[in-house]
Design a protein around this motif. Structure first.
Motif, PDB file in Angstrom:
ATOM      1  N   GLY A 230       0.831  -1.214   0.000  1.00 19.75           N
ATOM      2  CA  GLY A 230       0.000   0.000   0.000  1.00 19.75           C
ATOM      3  C   GLY A 230       0.855   1.249   0.000  1.00 19.75           C
ATOM      4  N   VAL A 231       0.369   2.296  -0.688  1.00 19.88           N
ATOM      5  CA  VAL A 231       1.152   3.534  -0.751  1.00 19.88           C
ATOM      6  C   VAL A 231       0.270   4.725  -0.354  1.00 19.88           C
ATOM      7  N   TYR A 232       0.279   5.755  -1.160  1.00 21.72           N
ATOM      8  CA  TYR A 232      -0.293   7.041  -0.763  1.00 21.72           C
ATOM      9  C   TYR A 232      -1.818   7.031  -0.624  1.00 21.72           C
ATOM     10  N   ASP A 233      -2.520   6.474  -1.625  1.00 20.15           N
ATOM     11  CA  ASP A 233      -3.992   6.571  -1.631  1.00 20.15           C
ATOM     12  C   ASP A 233      -4.618   5.966  -0.376  1.00 20.15           C
ATOM     13  N   VAL A 234      -4.192   4.752  -0.031  1.00 17.26           N
ATOM     14  CA  VAL A 234      -4.789   4.094   1.139  1.00 17.26           C
ATOM     15  C   VAL A 234      -4.351   4.769   2.439  1.00 17.26           C
ATOM     16  N   ALA A 235      -3.143   5.347   2.425  1.00 19.15           N
ATOM     17  CA  ALA A 235      -2.667   6.061   3.614  1.00 19.15           C
ATOM     18  C   ALA A 235      -3.445   7.360   3.797  1.00 19.15           C
ATOM     19  N   ALA A 236      -3.704   8.046   2.676  1.00 21.54           N
ATOM     20  CA  ALA A 236      -4.368   9.351   2.757  1.00 21.54           C
ATOM     21  C   ALA A 236      -5.863   9.223   3.046  1.00 21.54           C
ATOM     22  N   HIS A 237      -6.504   8.200   2.501  1.00 19.59           N
ATOM     23  CA  HIS A 237      -7.968   8.134   2.583  1.00 19.59           C
ATOM     24  C   HIS A 237      -8.496   6.990   3.448  1.00 19.59           C
ATOM     25  N   GLY A 238      -7.632   6.101   3.914  1.00 17.76           N
ATOM     26  CA  GLY A 238      -8.073   5.059   4.842  1.00 17.76           C
ATOM     27  C   GLY A 238      -8.228   5.639   6.234  1.00 17.76           C
ATOM     28  N   SER A 239      -8.424   4.752   7.219  1.00 17.43           N
ATOM     29  CA  SER A 239      -8.721   5.247   8.565  1.00 17.43           C
ATOM     30  C   SER A 239      -7.488   5.404   9.448  1.00 17.43           C
TER      31      SER A 239
END
Ligand SMILES: [Zn+2]
Length: 288
Positions: A230-239
């Motif tokens: 996992g990179v930026y998207d899941v880090a930025a928009h996950g919980s």
């Protein structure tokens, strides 16, 4: 009243820029508590956007048609569409799955497109939280690793997946740093079960014939094997940093998933079915 010429010109320029951005970053609003982001499937290479000079520039082939099928299969089963944010720009022009500097490398149009991608993803998360209380963002990718499995990324590095269930469940700092931080609190199952139990996303997909990592059959990557966590998207928009939308990076192999329309459809069906069970088990609600 006469409109000053410069105002007229800047309004026209702004309109053209907005239309351009809408072409580059496609945003579809949905009704299900699911958000799909597709950052690397685009093919547009506009001359007015500078080519990125460093970082990964390879495209995730067929992830856009794959996402289209996932949308269709979800709608068929649950009577609603997921939210979707799709970059149509080739990765040589923009990589939305990176911090702004590496993503756009100073190009003003690429910068604006990056903002549209992430502002739209955040807006979709806010809508899901407001309307449904909680939800799931899936960041759809493609990989070409030797071991052709769907790699599910939770921001847990491959070597940490080698740990025992007890070790994983006991590491509060690790759980707090994942993109399913809130889902771990919400789900009746343990963190290790969320990663690789029979009702983890990997477990549910494997039950439907899609090989996955992590999953009950493959807890962690093999020796020296590649795995995307996992990179930026899941880090930025996950919980990880708050909120009730959790995120999973879904890295699809080429063989048997992205290679043909038949295989894409088979995966889309398996994922849509799996998500129905996943929401009942972990979110405590039906998707319908
Ligand atoms: Zn990718």
């Amino acid at each position: 009243m006469r409109i000053p010429f410069f105002l007229f010109v800047s309004a026209t320029v702004l309109q053209a820029q907005t239309a351009e951005l809408e072409t580059y970053i496609e945003v579809r609003s949905g009704t299900l508590p699911i958000i799909l982001t597709v950052p690397h499937g685009g093919s547009l290479k506009p001359d007015n956007v500078l080519a990125r000079r460093y970082g990964v520039t390879g495209t995730d082939a067929n992830t856009v048609p794959l996402a289209e099928m996932i949308i269709e299969e979800l709608e068929k089963r649950y009577g609603g569409k997921p939210h979707a944010i799709i970059s149509r720009l080739h990765r040589t022009k923009l990589d939305p799955n990176r911090e702004l500097e590496e993503a756009a490398q100073g190009d003003p149009t690429a910068i604006a497109a990056w903002h549209r991608f992430h502002d739209s993803a955040q807006k979709a998360c806010d809508t899901v939280m407001k309307k449904s209380g909680a939800g799931l963002l899936l960041d759809i990718h493609g990989h070409r690793h030797l071991d052709q499995r769907v790699e599910l990324g939770y921001l847990v590095k491959g070597d940490l997946l080698k740990r025992s269930e007890a070790e994983l469940n006991g590491d509060a700092a690790l759980i707090a740093a994942t993109c399913i931080r809130e889902l771990d609190k919400r789900s009746p199952q343990s963190f290790a079960e969320l990663l690789r139990g029979p009702q983890s996303l990997g477990g549910l997909l494997e039950f439907r014939g899609i090989r996955c990592l992590p999953s009950p059959s493959k807890a962690s990557p093999g020796f020296m094997a590649s795995y995307f966590s996992g990179v930026y998207d899941v880090a930025a928009h996950g919980s990880r940093s708050g909120g009730t939308v959790s995120a999973i990076q879904v890295e699809c192999p080429w063989n048997h998933v992205r290679d043909t329309p038949e295989h894409q459809r088979r995966f889309a069906v398996a994922l849509a079915e799996s998500l129905g069970v996943y929401f009942e088990v972990h979110f405590g609600r039906k998707l319908k």
